[in-house]
Motif scaffolding. Structure first.
Motif, short mmCIF file in Angstrom:
data_model
loop_
_atom_site.label_atom_id
_atom_site.label_comp_id
_atom_site.label_asym_id
_atom_site.label_seq_id
_atom_site.Cartn_x
_atom_site.Cartn_y
_atom_site.Cartn_z
N VAL A 119 0.85 -1.19 0.00
CA VAL A 119 0.00 0.00 0.00
C VAL A 119 0.89 1.24 0.00
CG1 VAL A 119 -1.78 1.26 1.25
CG2 VAL A 119 -1.79 -1.24 1.27
N PRO A 120 1.00 1.92 -1.15
CA PRO A 120 1.78 3.16 -1.18
C PRO A 120 1.04 4.25 -0.40
CG PRO A 120 1.39 2.30 -3.41
CD PRO A 120 0.53 1.53 -2.46
N ILE A 121 1.71 4.83 0.58
CA ILE A 121 1.09 5.84 1.43
C ILE A 121 0.66 7.05 0.61
CG2 ILE A 121 1.53 7.47 3.32
CD1 ILE A 121 0.94 4.65 4.26
N VAL A 122 1.45 7.43 -0.39
CA VAL A 122 1.09 8.58 -1.23
C VAL A 122 -0.22 8.32 -1.96
CG1 VAL A 122 1.80 9.95 -3.25
CG2 VAL A 122 3.48 9.32 -1.51
N GLU A 123 -0.39 7.11 -2.48
CA GLU A 123 -1.62 6.75 -3.17
C GLU A 123 -2.81 6.72 -2.20
OE1 GLU A 123 -3.44 2.97 -5.62
OE2 GLU A 123 -1.27 3.31 -5.71
N LEU A 124 -2.59 6.20 -1.00
CA LEU A 124 -3.64 6.19 0.01
C LEU A 124 -4.06 7.62 0.35
CD1 LEU A 124 -5.48 4.80 2.06
CD2 LEU A 124 -3.51 4.69 3.62
N LYS A 125 -3.09 8.51 0.52
CA LYS A 125 -3.39 9.91 0.82
C LYS A 125 -4.20 10.55 -0.29
CE LYS A 125 -1.29 14.35 2.10
NZ LYS A 125 -2.58 14.84 2.49
N GLU A 126 -3.85 10.27 -1.54
CA GLU A 126 -4.61 10.82 -2.67
C GLU A 126 -6.06 10.35 -2.64
OE1 GLU A 126 -2.30 9.50 -6.03
OE2 GLU A 126 -0.79 11.07 -5.76
N LYS A 127 -6.26 9.10 -2.33
CA LYS A 127 -7.62 8.55 -2.27
C LYS A 127 -8.41 9.20 -1.13
CE LYS A 127 -6.62 4.04 -4.30
NZ LYS A 127 -7.65 3.86 -5.31
N LEU A 128 -7.78 9.38 0.01
CA LEU A 128 -8.46 10.00 1.15
C LEU A 128 -8.77 11.47 0.86
CD1 LEU A 128 -6.49 8.42 4.13
CD2 LEU A 128 -8.70 7.73 3.19
N ASP A 129 -7.83 12.17 0.22
CA ASP A 129 -8.08 13.56 -0.17
C ASP A 129 -9.26 13.66 -1.12
OD1 ASP A 129 -5.98 14.55 1.38
OD2 ASP A 129 -4.58 14.66 -0.31
N ARG A 130 -9.36 12.73 -2.04
CA ARG A 130 -10.46 12.71 -3.01
C ARG A 130 -11.81 12.52 -2.30
NH1 ARG A 130 -12.62 14.71 -7.24
NH2 ARG A 130 -13.71 13.25 -8.55
N ILE A 131 -11.84 11.63 -1.33
CA ILE A 131 -13.08 11.41 -0.57
C ILE A 131 -13.49 12.69 0.14
CG2 ILE A 131 -14.06 10.24 1.46
CD1 ILE A 131 -12.44 7.78 0.56
N MET A 132 -12.52 13.37 0.74
CA MET A 132 -12.83 14.61 1.46
C MET A 132 -13.32 15.70 0.49
SD MET A 132 -12.46 13.84 4.58
CE MET A 132 -12.86 12.12 4.25
N GLU A 133 -12.73 15.75 -0.70
CA GLU A 133 -13.20 16.71 -1.72
C GLU A 133 -14.64 16.43 -2.11
OE1 GLU A 133 -10.80 16.77 -5.26
OE2 GLU A 133 -8.96 17.06 -4.12
#
Length: 104
Positions: free
Chosen positions: A87-101
Motif C-alpha cells: 500500500v503506497p502511502i502517497v496513493e492512500l493519501k490521494e484517495k483520502l483527499d479525493r473522498i474529502m473533496e
C-alpha cells in the motif's frame, strides 16, 4: 476489535471508516500500520480500526480477504475502495483527499 458484529456495527455507525486488516505473522502489516496511523491523524473525521484476523476465521470470508494487509474504506456504510498487500502511502493519501473533496 475481534467480533464480526461489532465491526459491522462500527461501519454503519460512522460516516467515514477505514478498516485495516492484518495478521500477527505479517511483517508488512506491522511495518505499514504506523505509517497509516500517522496519515490518518490528518483526517480526524475518518474512524479507523486495526483488526488482527488470526482469531476470527469468518472475517476472511465476510470481507473477502485473500492477502494481507488489506485496507478497506467505507463511506456511509458502503465500500468506497480497497488496497491490499503493498500500500503506497502517497496513493492512500490521494484517495483520502479525493473522498474529502467529494464530501464537501
Amino acid at each position: 476489535m475481534r467480533n464480526l458484529q461489532k465491526i459491522e456495527s462500527f461501519i454503519l455507525e460512522n460516516k467515514y471508516v477505514l478498516l485495516y486488516f492484518g495478521t500477527e505473522t505479517c511483517s508488512v502489516c506491522h511495518g505499514l500500520k504506523p505509517q497509516v496511523q500517522k496519515l490518518l491523524s490528518e483526517y480526524p473525521m475518518i474512524k479507523e480500526k486495526f483488526i488482527w484476523v488470526d482469531d476470527i476465521s469468518e472475517i476472511r470470508g465476510q470481507f473477502q480477504l485473500f492477502t494481507f494487509p488489506v485496507l478497506i474504506m467505507y463511506v456511509e456504510g458502503k465500500e468506497f475502495f480497497r488496497m491490499a498487500r503493498f500500500v503506497p502511502i502517497v496513493e492512500l493519501k490521494e484517495k483520502l483527499d479525493r473522498i474529502m473533496e467529494l464530501s464537501n
